[in-house]
Design a protein around this motif. Structure first.
Motif, short mmCIF file in Angstrom:
data_model
loop_
_atom_site.label_atom_id
_atom_site.label_comp_id
_atom_site.label_asym_id
_atom_site.label_seq_id
_atom_site.Cartn_x
_atom_site.Cartn_y
_atom_site.Cartn_z
N ILE A 46 1.30 4.18 -3.04
CA ILE A 46 1.12 5.62 -2.79
C ILE A 46 2.37 6.39 -3.20
N ARG B 52 -4.24 11.31 3.23
CA ARG B 52 -3.81 10.29 4.19
C ARG B 52 -4.09 10.74 5.63
N ASN C 163 0.83 -1.20 0.00
CA ASN C 163 0.00 0.00 0.00
C ASN C 163 0.87 1.26 0.00
N SER C 164 1.87 1.30 0.87
CA SER C 164 2.78 2.45 0.92
C SER C 164 3.55 2.60 -0.38
N VAL D 38 -2.00 14.32 -1.43
CA VAL D 38 -1.89 12.92 -0.97
C VAL D 38 -1.65 12.90 0.54
#
Length: 195
Positions: free
Chosen positions: A78, A102, A74-75, A98
């Protein structure tokens, strides 16, 4: 390793304004996520996510290693989005959206975890979700500081710089995922067995 730490520190010092803007955007997103109310249909979706996450943390049927890889992936995705945004000097500043998003989701998650699961929700949010969210946003900030002002250089040099910044930021995200994994394995799982 020392060279990379020096590179990160020197770039954070060089881009103090960007760091301050990142912190301000993060705090604003966190506050708005905590304060704003959400529609009931979205609340059901988020509460289902909360329940799934708590199951992954506390139930033995779920492997914390799988959660580690999910968080790292996931990181990475991103950061890949942020890397694409950084290739254009005008789109570069969208990276801060972003960070805002977050932080907004982090604030919303904190509100839902604490109201939905009370004490276990608070500790899960404080030690796992919040720490991971802060490290994730920090990795985006480091990425932005590493590539800031380099958009005018040759495309090949920019691509190499972006890739190098991506790897450094991904390493920071990996550290966050490992911290979350260690908290689950060393603290949350053993406490759940005895209580």
């Amino acid at each position: 390793m020392n060279n990379y730490l020096n590179l990160i520190v020197s770039n954070l010092n060089r881009c103090k304004k960007l760091v301050v803007i990142s912190i301000a955007i993060f705090i604003l997103g966190l506050i708005l996520g905590c304060v704003l109310s959400i529609r009931d249909d979205l609340k059901c979706i988020y509460q289902e996510y909360l329940s799934n996450y708590l199951s992954k943390v506390f139930l033995r049927e779920y492997s914390p290693i799988k959660l580690l890889f999910e968080r790292f992936l996931n990181s990475g995705l991103i950061l890949l989005l942020v890397a694409f945004l950084s290739l254009n000097k005008y789109a570069f500043y969208l990276s801060y959206l972003v960070i805002f998003y977050r932080a907004f989701i982090l604030g919303l998650a904190g509100k839902l975890f604490i109201t939905g699961a009370l004490i276990s929700g608070f500790f899960t949010f404080a030690f796992l979700i919040f720490v991971q969210g802060v490290i994730s946003c920090f990795s985006i900030t480091v990425f932005c500081c590493l590539v800031c002002g380099k958009n005018d250089c040759a495309y090949k040099k920019l691509a190499v710089l972006t890739f190098k910044a991506f790897l450094i930021s991904l390493s920071i995200s990996l550290i966050g995922a490992i911290i979350e994994f260690l908290f689950i394995v060393c603290m949350f799982r053993p406490i759940n067995v005895y209580f």
